[in-house]
Every structure is written in structure tokens, then in C-alpha cells.
Design a protein around this motif. Structure first.
Motif, PDB file in Angstrom:
ATOM      1  N   GLU A   1       1.375 -38.305  63.347  1.00  0.00           N
ATOM      2  CA  GLU A   1       1.266 -38.924  62.025  1.00  0.00           C
ATOM      3  C   GLU A   1      -0.116 -38.663  61.410  1.00  0.00           C
ATOM      4  O   GLU A   1      -0.231 -38.364  60.226  1.00  0.00           O
ATOM      5  CB  GLU A   1       1.519 -40.432  62.120  1.00  0.00           C
ATOM      6  CG  GLU A   1       2.948 -40.797  62.457  1.00  0.00           C
ATOM      7  CD  GLU A   1       3.863 -40.840  61.252  1.00  0.00           C
ATOM      8  OE1 GLU A   1       3.415 -40.567  60.111  1.00  0.00           O
ATOM      9  OE2 GLU A   1       5.050 -41.168  61.439  1.00  0.00           O
TER      10      GLU A   1
ATOM     11  N   PRO B   1       9.329 -33.771  54.044  1.00  0.00           N
ATOM     12  CA  PRO B   1       9.227 -34.702  55.174  1.00  0.00           C
ATOM     13  C   PRO B   1      10.493 -34.764  56.036  1.00  0.00           C
ATOM     14  O   PRO B   1      10.401 -34.901  57.252  1.00  0.00           O
ATOM     15  CB  PRO B   1       8.948 -36.046  54.510  1.00  0.00           C
ATOM     16  CG  PRO B   1       8.269 -35.690  53.225  1.00  0.00           C
ATOM     17  CD  PRO B   1       8.924 -34.396  52.785  1.00  0.00           C
TER      18      PRO B   1
ATOM     19  N   LEU C   1      10.492 -31.686  58.506  1.00  0.00           N
ATOM     20  CA  LEU C   1       9.386 -31.521  59.439  1.00  0.00           C
ATOM     21  C   LEU C   1       9.892 -31.637  60.877  1.00  0.00           C
ATOM     22  O   LEU C   1      10.588 -32.591  61.221  1.00  0.00           O
ATOM     23  CB  LEU C   1       8.321 -32.589  59.179  1.00  0.00           C
ATOM     24  CG  LEU C   1       7.087 -32.538  60.057  1.00  0.00           C
ATOM     25  CD1 LEU C   1       6.267 -31.276  59.780  1.00  0.00           C
ATOM     26  CD2 LEU C   1       6.231 -33.764  59.827  1.00  0.00           C
TER      27      LEU C   1
ATOM     28  N   VAL D   1      -0.417 -35.071  60.097  1.00  0.00           N
ATOM     29  CA  VAL D   1       0.259 -34.919  58.803  1.00  0.00           C
ATOM     30  C   VAL D   1      -0.593 -35.537  57.692  1.00  0.00           C
ATOM     31  O   VAL D   1      -0.725 -34.959  56.603  1.00  0.00           O
ATOM     32  CB  VAL D   1       1.673 -35.535  58.844  1.00  0.00           C
ATOM     33  CG1 VAL D   1       2.289 -35.619  57.456  1.00  0.00           C
ATOM     34  CG2 VAL D   1       2.571 -34.730  59.785  1.00  0.00           C
TER      35      VAL D   1
ATOM     36  N   SER E   1      -2.162 -33.453  54.697  1.00  0.00           N
ATOM     37  CA  SER E   1      -1.811 -33.892  53.351  1.00  0.00           C
ATOM     38  C   SER E   1      -3.056 -34.143  52.502  1.00  0.00           C
ATOM     39  O   SER E   1      -3.101 -33.783  51.318  1.00  0.00           O
ATOM     40  CB  SER E   1      -0.952 -35.156  53.432  1.00  0.00           C
ATOM     41  OG  SER E   1      -0.563 -35.575  52.147  1.00  0.00           O
TER      42      SER E   1
END
Length: 185
Positions: free
Chosen positions: A103, A122, A125, A106, A110
């Protein structure tokens, strides 16, 4: 060549909720971890005296030495005992930290792409393409593969570096990721 911080990501995972989700049939976590991640987590849990299916509070070795990037003894100093052990196995505890890394990766990626659409939807992914691996001394690193690796290279460059730190405190696992690279433009 100048290297800069391109993005930062952090994530916290509740161990009890994660363990419950991990145990659900058909969970999205079933394919989220690579074989290497599962093996390293199992080995770490077993090395800390927790055989398969046992529920020691932290999966730590007696005497309190820690590895896996989990350097803080704060959970023991705050008196965390049975609540962690009631909610998760040591294997789930280590997988939760790796989920937090995924997480946080990402989020850092981002942040580096602020103002542009995500290159991977998303829902498309593949989480197992974001992998936490540890060296022989338990230091974590991020390894990307597949479409995630291709898209990271295409959007932020080939020479990126992922700095990662993960820890446990009581009933939570946390990961902090810094994405470094050469700024474009």
C-alpha cells in the motif's frame, strides 16, 4: 546526476482485521503475496519460536531480539500481550507488514505522479508484483515485477530506488516507503 525524493507513502494495518480477512475463503489477499514473501514470513515466524498455527504475541524470539525491519520494542514496553495473540498468528503478523509495504509503495508512486492519471487501474493492479524481500540480515527491500515494474519505469524512470521501513506496535503493522529517482523535466 541529481537524485531526489519523488514520493512518500505510509500505511498502517490492523493485525486483527487483517488476520480475519486473510482467513476468509476467497479473500483478495489469497494472491496478493508472492511465494518468496510467504516463505520468508513463514521462516521468520518459525525462527521466532512460533510453529505453524501458533499464536505467540509477536512471533519474536524469547529475549526480545527482532528482525524483519521490526526494530521497535515499543509493543512489549507498552504491555501488549494477549490482544495481539488472540487476533493474529505470527505468519499473519509478518504478512500484514508486507501488505502495508504494498500500500505504501502505491502511495509513494502515486505521489510521484501527482496531477496525472494512474497508469494501472486500481482494480487491475497485481499486488504480488509489489514484493517485500529481505536480505540475510532481515533488512527489507522492495522488488517490482511484471506490469507494475514496466509502468514504474515508464512513469518515474528506470533508476528508481525504494527505501522501506516496517514495524509492529501492539496490534498494528506500519510501513514507510520513500521513492527516490532522477527528476524529469
Amino acid at each position: 546526476m541529481t537524485v531526489a525524493v519523488l514520493g512518500v507513502g505510509v500505511d498502517t494495518v490492523d493485525l486483527g482485521a487483517f488476520a480475519a480477512s486473510l482467513a476468509e475463503p476467497g479473500t483478495r489477499f489469497a494472491g496478493a503475496f508472492s511465494a518468496t514473501e510467504r516463505r520468508q514470513c513463514r521462516e521468520r515466524a518459525e525462527a521466532r519460536g512460533a510453529g505453524p498455527g501458533t499464536s505467540r504475541a509477536d512471533g519474536d524470539r524469547p529475549g526480545g531480539s527482532r528482525s524483519d525491519g521490526d526494530r521497535s520494542g515499543a509493543d512489549r514496553s507498552r504491555g501488549a500481550t494477549s490482544s495481539s495473540s488472540d487476533q493474529s498468528t505470527p505468519m499473519a503478523r509478518h504478512l500484514a507488514a508486507r501488505w502495508a509495504v504494498k500500500e505504501a509503495v502505491v502511495k509513494a508512486w502515486s505521489a510521484a505522479l501527482y496531477g496525472t492519471p494512474p497508469p494501472i487501474s486500481p482494480d487491475l493492479l497485481v499486488w504480488s508484483e509489489i514484493e517485500t524481500v529481505c536480505d540475510a540480515w532481515g533488512r527489507p527491500a522492495v522488488r517490482l515485477s511484471g506490469e507494475v515494474a514496466r509502468q514504474v519505469a515508464a512513469t518515474v524512470g528506470e533508476g528508481t530506488r525504494w527505501n522501506v521501513s516496517l514495524s509492529h506496535d501492539g496490534d498494528s503493522a506500519v510501513a514507510f516507503v520513500v521513492l527516490e529517482g532522477t527528476p524529469t523535466g
